[in-house]
Design a protein around this motif. Structure first.
Motif, PDB file in Angstrom:
ATOM      1  N   ILE A   1      -0.286   3.989  11.524  1.00  0.00           N
ATOM      2  CA  ILE A   1       0.287   2.653  11.318  1.00  0.00           C
ATOM      3  C   ILE A   1       1.607   2.777  10.560  1.00  0.00           C
ATOM      4  O   ILE A   1       2.601   2.132  10.885  1.00  0.00           O
ATOM      5  CB  ILE A   1      -0.705   1.749  10.550  1.00  0.00           C
ATOM      6  N   LEU A   2       1.612   3.679   9.564  1.00  0.00           N
ATOM      7  CA  LEU A   2       2.818   3.904   8.764  1.00  0.00           C
ATOM      8  C   LEU A   2       3.927   4.580   9.572  1.00  0.00           C
ATOM      9  O   LEU A   2       5.036   4.059   9.697  1.00  0.00           O
ATOM     10  CB  LEU A   2       2.454   4.764   7.553  1.00  0.00           C
ATOM     11  N   PHE A   3       3.616   5.755  10.108  1.00  0.00           N
ATOM     12  CA  PHE A   3       4.665   6.557  10.744  1.00  0.00           C
ATOM     13  C   PHE A   3       5.247   5.881  11.975  1.00  0.00           C
ATOM     14  O   PHE A   3       6.426   6.044  12.273  1.00  0.00           O
ATOM     15  CB  PHE A   3       4.131   7.947  11.108  1.00  0.00           C
ATOM     16  N   ASN A   4       4.419   5.156  12.712  1.00  0.00           N
ATOM     17  CA  ASN A   4       4.934   4.493  13.910  1.00  0.00           C
ATOM     18  C   ASN A   4       5.266   3.023  13.674  1.00  0.00           C
ATOM     19  O   ASN A   4       5.544   2.292  14.622  1.00  0.00           O
ATOM     20  CB  ASN A   4       3.963   4.663  15.075  1.00  0.00           C
ATOM     21  N   GLU A   5       5.209   2.616  12.402  1.00  0.00           N
ATOM     22  CA  GLU A   5       5.609   1.245  12.053  1.00  0.00           C
ATOM     23  C   GLU A   5       4.891   0.221  12.935  1.00  0.00           C
ATOM     24  O   GLU A   5       5.519  -0.686  13.496  1.00  0.00           O
ATOM     25  CB  GLU A   5       7.135   1.106  12.134  1.00  0.00           C
ATOM     26  N   LEU A   6       3.570   0.396  13.039  1.00  0.00           N
ATOM     27  CA  LEU A   6       2.770  -0.486  13.887  1.00  0.00           C
ATOM     28  C   LEU A   6       2.475  -1.798  13.171  1.00  0.00           C
ATOM     29  O   LEU A   6       2.465  -1.862  11.937  1.00  0.00           O
ATOM     30  CB  LEU A   6       1.446   0.195  14.248  1.00  0.00           C
ATOM     31  N   LYS A   7       2.214  -2.815  13.966  1.00  0.00           N
ATOM     32  CA  LYS A   7       1.745  -4.097  13.434  1.00  0.00           C
ATOM     33  C   LYS A   7       0.337  -4.311  13.959  1.00  0.00           C
ATOM     34  O   LYS A   7       0.127  -4.351  15.169  1.00  0.00           O
ATOM     35  CB  LYS A   7       2.657  -5.240  13.872  1.00  0.00           C
ATOM     36  N   VAL A   8      -0.611  -4.420  13.047  1.00  0.00           N
ATOM     37  CA  VAL A   8      -2.023  -4.563  13.404  1.00  0.00           C
ATOM     38  C   VAL A   8      -2.485  -5.909  12.876  1.00  0.00           C
ATOM     39  O   VAL A   8      -2.445  -6.147  11.666  1.00  0.00           O
ATOM     40  CB  VAL A   8      -2.861  -3.436  12.753  1.00  0.00           C
TER      41      VAL A   8
ATOM     42  N   ILE B   1      -4.336   4.788   9.015  1.00  0.00           N
ATOM     43  CA  ILE B   1      -3.219   4.305   8.195  1.00  0.00           C
ATOM     44  C   ILE B   1      -1.947   5.132   8.398  1.00  0.00           C
ATOM     45  O   ILE B   1      -0.846   4.600   8.458  1.00  0.00           O
ATOM     46  CB  ILE B   1      -3.638   4.229   6.708  1.00  0.00           C
TER      47      ILE B   1
ATOM     48  N   GLN C   1       0.958  -4.024   8.450  1.00  0.00           N
ATOM     49  CA  GLN C   1       2.153  -3.519   9.107  1.00  0.00           C
ATOM     50  C   GLN C   1       2.718  -2.293   8.393  1.00  0.00           C
ATOM     51  O   GLN C   1       2.937  -2.315   7.179  1.00  0.00           O
ATOM     52  CB  GLN C   1       3.199  -4.642   9.165  1.00  0.00           C
ATOM     53  N   GLY C   2       2.909  -1.236   9.157  1.00  0.00           N
ATOM     54  CA  GLY C   2       3.556  -0.048   8.624  1.00  0.00           C
ATOM     55  C   GLY C   2       5.062  -0.200   8.725  1.00  0.00           C
ATOM     56  O   GLY C   2       5.562  -0.853   9.636  1.00  0.00           O
TER      57      GLY C   2
ATOM     58  N   ASP D   1       0.820  -1.212   0.000  1.00  0.00           N
ATOM     59  CA  ASP D   1       0.000   0.000   0.000  1.00  0.00           C
ATOM     60  C   ASP D   1       0.855   1.263   0.000  1.00  0.00           C
ATOM     61  O   ASP D   1       1.564   1.533   0.964  1.00  0.00           O
ATOM     62  CB  ASP D   1      -0.897  -0.020   1.250  1.00  0.00           C
TER      63      ASP D   1
ATOM     64  N   ILE E   1       2.186  -1.404   4.738  1.00  0.00           N
ATOM     65  CA  ILE E   1       1.817   0.005   4.585  1.00  0.00           C
ATOM     66  C   ILE E   1       3.099   0.799   4.387  1.00  0.00           C
ATOM     67  O   ILE E   1       3.874   1.011   5.327  1.00  0.00           O
ATOM     68  CB  ILE E   1       1.067   0.537   5.823  1.00  0.00           C
ATOM     69  N   CYS E   2       3.313   1.225   3.150  1.00  0.00           N
ATOM     70  CA  CYS E   2       4.544   1.928   2.776  1.00  0.00           C
ATOM     71  C   CYS E   2       4.321   3.419   2.650  1.00  0.00           C
ATOM     72  O   CYS E   2       5.225   4.222   2.859  1.00  0.00           O
ATOM     73  CB  CYS E   2       5.019   1.362   1.445  1.00  0.00           C
TER      74      CYS E   2
END
Lengths: 332, 332
Positions: free
Chosen positions: B264-271, B261, A272-273, A220, A242-243
């Motif tokens: 999730i991206l900026f903090n490199e989260l895993k959901v 989103i 995953q971001g 993404d 999530i890129c």
């Protein structure tokens, strides 16, 4: 030595205006021990630069990467005539050392051996965007042969590499982008299996046709409604990397989307971001793999190059509007 | 043998109405070889039952788990007088074999040894909800000592166990729920560090006070705006386990939320969404661990038990409205 640089004047909202930036001159001091002077040859324009603008202090140099030639040196590891890749910001000349890092934590390094390929590739397929595609797809999406992979912003610097690596891995690849010219390039030259034009087609319906059994992997780059549409059509245990969240970068207020949480739950998806800096320690692995695939004719690239340091703003905003195919950069 | 069962009449939208179900009688046949007859003792009411209603065929037996006593048997492995836990649906009597599985793929098994604890716990802390908490938290959120863990629907059958296991693992625990009575139980009896009443307090502000450095792990039972608020306050590399989306189950149209989103991206989260059936092979590990913690006084439980098979609908809808504290079930 008088250098030029772009300074971010204010953190304005919405689509970037030329008045957000100021081109200023600065006189650089003499080199000290261990320093070298690098002259920009190619400057990169990338979506992440827009994403980080709200978090930059006003009146700091705008962030960005470049390929630069070493023109003076008091550091034997960085001799005159060699090239470096560094996140120096939008500057014509930079004084650096071996320890210089970008605002975002990227190391500066001497350009690896490129088999006579263009230097500009160090900002694209053989640089950060290529590694973003390589590590993000392979590590987070973990595509298996026969998997169906969707990539958004598919004709961009990252997306076009993601789709080709997925093809190399034996996947069915669906690219989403905003013009039929891009679609033609993706399907006829890069080997993508399907193309969806999000500006003229119904993404939900087209995706159902292209992936009737559902999507295994989604890379993404855009976020927003397109991402919800793809996430809602994933198979159980699908993986989403999530890129980017390009659709939100120029928004003046937060976008509302249909909640994807139910799909994430019911299909046990992993979303995953990531930032490619997570793989700094494996940086050269990505470069070498992509280089090998280029040499073997498995990985193609395209560049949209704007001429002139003073045209950076133009190149940047055209890239944000999707005007580029492949990697967008500026030749000084 | 005349059995009673609840049949789902139609797939109606919105909050369940009593007319969505019909209580019908059916005459059960004689047992065949390898079959046994189980009589419901406790019936479970859980949020997932609402979630699956739209995907059930009209006029099928409503799904649900029960603790049942074996009252007749032609299978020596399931002797008369023993108890089983099974996803038989909302039935008073069921003919089953060793291979009988629930609609959702859960195995049926003989009740493990419970140290004289109530049989009803097999539907709660020593059953599916307890294992959902155990595996979902430990496997997906991977809490480390000193981590800050947030759990929504914190006073429910799953949430109350999640928070206590997080405390056992040395975390700071913040529970979100909808009444101060629940909050009092969480903080004064179960050892939660903070409680946020989402009905009377500003979750965003209260969370900022309770977790000024951000949230490491979020165990999400509710989805919707509360989840976006928590996800937007997570630390880099935070982990989100999506266990439920309760806020959407009774909605008549898809909810719109602020897109998570970018966070999730900026903090490199895993959901990650999950169903506890993923750990079917490790089922007894979860039961035994939770049992051990109960015996050691580290894990407490509470039940909201409604009397009478004919009151299942009442128990179910009260649970959906948050009327229960701890595990909601029905005693036949």
């Amino acid at each position: 030595m008088v250098a030029k640089k772009y300074v971010l004047v204010i953190r304005s909202e919405g689509f970037p205006k030329s008045s957000d930036f100021k081109l200023v001159e600065e006189t650089l001091p003499e080199l000290k021990e261990n320093e070298y002077l690098a002259e920009a040859v190619f400057l990169s324009v990338d979506p992440y630069m827009r994403a980080y603008m709200p978090s930059l202090e006003p009146n700091t140099t705008m962030i960005g990467s470049q390929v630069a030639k070493i023109v003076e040196s008091k550091n034997p590891d960085f001799p005159v005539g060699k090239y470096v890749v560094g996140g120096f910001g939008l500057r014509s000349h930079t004084i650096a050392t071996a320890e210089t890092k970008s605002e975002l934590g990227f190391n500066t390094f001497l350009l690896p051996h490129f088999n006579n390929l263009p230097l500009s590739l160090a900002l694209g397929v053989l640089g950060m965007p290529g590694n973003t595609a390589y590590f993000g797809l392979l590590e987070l999406c973990q595509p298996k042969p026969e998997d169906t992979v969707v990539v958004s912003a598919a004709a961009g610097a990252v997306g076009s590499i993601v789709g080709q690596i997925a093809k190399i891995k034996g996947c069915t690849v669906i690219g989403i982008a905003g013009s039929n010219e891009k679609g033609k390039w993706l399907t006829e030259e890069l080997g993508f299996d399907y193309f969806i034009n999000y500006k003229t087609q119904n993404v939900e319906e087209e995706l159902r046709k292209a992936a009737p059994k559902g999507v295994d992997c989604y890379f993404d780059n855009v976020g927003g409604d397109i991402s919800v549409t793809v996430i809602n059509q994933m198979k159980p245990f699908g993986r989403v990397a999530i890129c980017g969240d390009i659709s939100s970068y120029n928004a003046t207020e937060p976008a509302k989307i249909i909640s994807p949480i139910r799909s994430i739950l019911f299909n046990e998806l992993k979303v995953q971001g990531f930032r490619v800096s997570s793989w700094n320690e494996r940086w050269l692995e990505g470069i070498h793999k992509n280089l090998r695939w280029i040499i073997d004719g498995k990985l193609k690239y395209r560049e949209t190059i704007t001429e002139g340091f003073d045209n950076i703003f133009k190149a940047f905003t055209e890239m944000l509007q999707g005007g580029n195919i492949g990697k967008a950069s500026v030749k000084v």
